[in-house]
Write a protein that holds these residues in place. Structure first.
Motif, PDB file in Angstrom:
ATOM      1  N   THR A 141     -18.126  -2.053  -0.995  1.00  0.00           N
ATOM      2  CA  THR A 141     -17.829  -1.063  -1.407  1.00  0.00           C
ATOM      3  C   THR A 141     -16.961  -1.582  -2.426  1.00  0.00           C
ATOM      4  OG1 THR A 141     -18.485   0.383   0.011  1.00  0.00           O
ATOM      5  CG2 THR A 141     -16.974   1.283  -1.542  1.00  0.00           C
ATOM      6  N   TYR A 142     -16.348  -1.241  -3.456  1.00  0.00           N
ATOM      7  CA  TYR A 142     -15.719  -1.416  -4.496  1.00  0.00           C
ATOM      8  C   TYR A 142     -15.405  -0.166  -5.241  1.00  0.00           C
ATOM      9  CZ  TYR A 142     -16.969  -6.443  -4.053  1.00  0.00           C
ATOM     10  OH  TYR A 142     -16.338  -7.244  -4.192  1.00  0.00           O
ATOM     11  N   ALA A 155       3.479  -7.304  -6.558  1.00  0.00           N
ATOM     12  CA  ALA A 155       2.929  -6.553  -5.112  1.00  0.00           C
ATOM     13  C   ALA A 155       2.864  -7.974  -4.344  1.00  0.00           C
ATOM     14  CB  ALA A 155       1.822  -6.138  -5.121  1.00  0.00           C
ATOM     15  N   CYS A 156       1.931  -9.143  -4.754  1.00  0.00           N
ATOM     16  CA  CYS A 156       1.284 -10.188  -3.515  1.00  0.00           C
ATOM     17  C   CYS A 156       2.374 -11.283  -3.923  1.00  0.00           C
ATOM     18  CB  CYS A 156       0.558 -10.919  -4.443  1.00  0.00           C
ATOM     19  SG  CYS A 156      -1.141  -9.635  -4.713  1.00  0.00           S
ATOM     20  N   HIS A 157       3.495 -11.711  -4.837  1.00  0.00           N
ATOM     21  CA  HIS A 157       4.241 -12.068  -4.354  1.00  0.00           C
ATOM     22  C   HIS A 157       5.374 -11.715  -3.120  1.00  0.00           C
ATOM     23  CE1 HIS A 157       8.782 -12.828  -5.772  1.00  0.00           C
ATOM     24  NE2 HIS A 157       7.964 -14.576  -5.764  1.00  0.00           N
ATOM     25  N   THR A 158       6.136 -10.149  -3.808  1.00  0.00           N
ATOM     26  CA  THR A 158       7.078  -9.105  -2.072  1.00  0.00           C
ATOM     27  C   THR A 158       5.945  -9.289  -1.260  1.00  0.00           C
ATOM     28  OG1 THR A 158       7.364  -8.010  -4.283  1.00  0.00           O
ATOM     29  CG2 THR A 158       7.593  -7.279  -1.817  1.00  0.00           C
ATOM     30  N   VAL A 179      -1.795  -7.317 -18.605  1.00  0.00           N
ATOM     31  CA  VAL A 179      -2.620  -7.948 -19.076  1.00  0.00           C
ATOM     32  C   VAL A 179      -3.474  -6.695 -17.668  1.00  0.00           C
ATOM     33  CG1 VAL A 179      -4.740  -9.417 -18.705  1.00  0.00           C
ATOM     34  CG2 VAL A 179      -2.464 -10.472 -19.253  1.00  0.00           C
ATOM     35  N   TYR A 180      -5.020  -5.745 -18.251  1.00  0.00           N
ATOM     36  CA  TYR A 180      -5.280  -4.896 -17.631  1.00  0.00           C
ATOM     37  C   TYR A 180      -6.874  -6.047 -17.206  1.00  0.00           C
ATOM     38  CZ  TYR A 180      -1.874  -1.981 -18.554  1.00  0.00           C
ATOM     39  OH  TYR A 180       0.107  -1.843 -18.020  1.00  0.00           O
ATOM     40  N   THR A 181      -7.332  -5.720 -15.919  1.00  0.00           N
ATOM     41  CA  THR A 181      -8.251  -5.929 -15.841  1.00  0.00           C
ATOM     42  C   THR A 181      -9.262  -4.826 -15.467  1.00  0.00           C
ATOM     43  OG1 THR A 181     -10.418  -7.540 -14.621  1.00  0.00           O
ATOM     44  CG2 THR A 181      -8.389  -6.839 -13.862  1.00  0.00           C
ATOM     45  N   VAL A 182     -10.909  -4.033 -15.148  1.00  0.00           N
ATOM     46  CA  VAL A 182     -11.470  -3.032 -13.961  1.00  0.00           C
ATOM     47  C   VAL A 182     -11.803  -3.932 -13.403  1.00  0.00           C
ATOM     48  CG1 VAL A 182     -12.740  -1.798 -14.938  1.00  0.00           C
ATOM     49  CG2 VAL A 182     -12.299  -1.181 -16.580  1.00  0.00           C
ATOM     50  N   GLY A 183     -11.047  -2.806 -11.813  1.00  0.00           N
ATOM     51  CA  GLY A 183     -11.810  -4.153 -10.655  1.00  0.00           C
ATOM     52  C   GLY A 183     -11.205  -2.940  -9.484  1.00  0.00           C
ATOM     53  N   ASP A 184     -11.115  -3.783  -8.284  1.00  0.00           N
ATOM     54  CA  ASP A 184     -11.272  -2.709  -6.546  1.00  0.00           C
ATOM     55  C   ASP A 184      -9.401  -3.678  -6.478  1.00  0.00           C
ATOM     56  OD1 ASP A 184     -10.129  -2.345  -3.948  1.00  0.00           O
ATOM     57  OD2 ASP A 184     -12.337  -1.976  -3.895  1.00  0.00           O
ATOM     58  N   ARG A 185      -8.644  -3.076  -6.587  1.00  0.00           N
ATOM     59  CA  ARG A 185      -7.235  -4.016  -6.475  1.00  0.00           C
ATOM     60  C   ARG A 185      -6.824  -4.374  -4.953  1.00  0.00           C
ATOM     61  NH1 ARG A 185      -1.845  -2.567  -5.232  1.00  0.00           N
ATOM     62  NH2 ARG A 185       0.016  -3.463  -6.401  1.00  0.00           N
ATOM     63  N   ASP A 186      -7.665  -3.196  -4.096  1.00  0.00           N
ATOM     64  CA  ASP A 186      -7.259  -4.139  -2.381  1.00  0.00           C
ATOM     65  C   ASP A 186      -8.039  -5.524  -2.601  1.00  0.00           C
ATOM     66  OD1 ASP A 186      -5.839  -1.811  -2.442  1.00  0.00           O
ATOM     67  OD2 ASP A 186      -6.571  -0.570  -1.515  1.00  0.00           O
ATOM     68  N   ARG A 187      -9.147  -4.944  -3.334  1.00  0.00           N
ATOM     69  CA  ARG A 187     -10.029  -6.106  -2.944  1.00  0.00           C
ATOM     70  C   ARG A 187      -9.554  -7.526  -4.029  1.00  0.00           C
ATOM     71  NH1 ARG A 187     -13.059  -6.083   1.579  1.00  0.00           N
ATOM     72  NH2 ARG A 187     -13.972  -4.391   1.968  1.00  0.00           N
ATOM     73  N   LEU A 188      -9.039  -7.536  -5.367  1.00  0.00           N
ATOM     74  CA  LEU A 188      -8.109  -8.747  -6.083  1.00  0.00           C
ATOM     75  C   LEU A 188      -7.175  -9.381  -5.137  1.00  0.00           C
ATOM     76  CD1 LEU A 188      -9.092  -6.820  -9.437  1.00  0.00           C
ATOM     77  CD2 LEU A 188     -10.177  -9.042  -8.531  1.00  0.00           C
TER      78      LEU A 188
END
Length: 297
Positions: A141-142, A155-158, A179-188
């Protein structure tokens, strides 16, 4: 006229007989081979002769059989890998718990922490296996939204600063562009987290891991650089294999499941992106994710 008609008829009969002799043997061979494959003899192949349609059909059949056999071998190896990954740590846990139950060992904070860490590792393996199985089946699920990659990288850095500090590794970030993309933030974030964890484990104390956001041919590119030991050329083709580790003992000691890169690649692929690796043995490694771009909201 009668003689001519007789000759034509004779030629027709001869042609039919020759055609029967030519056509039936390869059909029978394919039929036998199909039955063999259907009964599980995946190593069975048919002989390819000539360059006609039957030869092309035989080649296609053999290619299909090769694919089926390779898939069966991958499945067998995966089952063996899973059994291997779970058997030893579960046996260790059982031994420690039985020793504690029988009073042979005395509970201590260090021992309980070690056992808890081993349980967490087994849970991580099971979770990664589930994610990978769902993703490869196309049913993971995405929840797709517009994702700010600069914010995601920060966020990943922190989130990984404590882990980096514990490893005495400097965790830097260079993400100044929007920069923006369309996707599942949690999965990325999960995919990036796997790369950052690997980079921190591969980097010796005093080294550096850098998270960088850039554009590659107009598309968002996320780079995870490390100053670790690098990856030998002969190991590069195996990086995304399940349960593969360049140093088998290191991944388990450091808490790796051996599935992180396989999961990361599948998540990136499901986002219509690509992942590339550049490494110099003894000179560090860079993983690069390239994702589709979208307009700023």
């Amino acid at each position: 006229m009668i003689v001519m008609m007789a000759a034509v008829g004779a030629l027709g009969i001869i042609s039919a007989l020759m055609s029967r002799r030519t056509v039936l043997p390869p059909i029978r061979a394919l039929t036998r081979a199909t039955r063999a494959i259907g009964s599980g003899e995946l190593e069975h192949r048919v002989m390819v002769t000539g360059r006609d349609d039957f030869a092309e059909l035989a080649q296609a059949f053999n290619c299909m059989a090769d694919s089926l056999q390779a898939g069966d071998e991958r499945q067998r190896r995966l089952k063996g890998d899973i059994a291997h990954e779970l058997r030893t740590p579960l046996a260790n846990l059982r031994g420690y718990l039985e020793a504690l139950r029988d009073g042979i060992l005395t509970p201590s904070p260090d021992l309980l922490d070690a056992l808890h860490g081993e349980v967490l590792l087994q849970q991580r393996i099971v979770d990664d296996l589930q994610d990978l199985a769902l993703a490869e089946a196309g049913v993971l699920t995405y929840h797709r939204t517009q994702v700010d990659l600069r914010e995601l990288l920060h966020a990943c850095h922190t989130a990984h600063q404590i882990q980096a500090a514990a490893a005495a590794v400097t965790l830097d970030i260079s993400a100044d562009i929007s920069v923006y993309t369309v996707g599942d933030r949690d999965r990325l974030r999960q995919a990036l987290g796997n790369l950052i964890n690997n980079a921190l484990r591969a980097t010796s104390p005093g080294g550096t891991v850098t998270l960088e956001l850039s554009r590659a041919s107009g598309q968002p590119a996320i780079h995870v650089h490390d100053t670790g030991s690098g990856i030998p050329v002969e190991d590069m083709p195996h990086l995304f294999d399940r349960f593969w580790r360049a140093v088998p003992a290191r991944g388990r000691v450091a808490g790796g499941s051996g599935l992180g890169l396989a999961v990361t690649r599948q998540i990136v692929t499901d986002h219509d992106g690509t992942i590339h690796v550049d490494s110099i043995f003894g000179g560090g490694t860079t993983f690069t994710l390239i994702l589709p771009t979208t307009q700023e909201p």
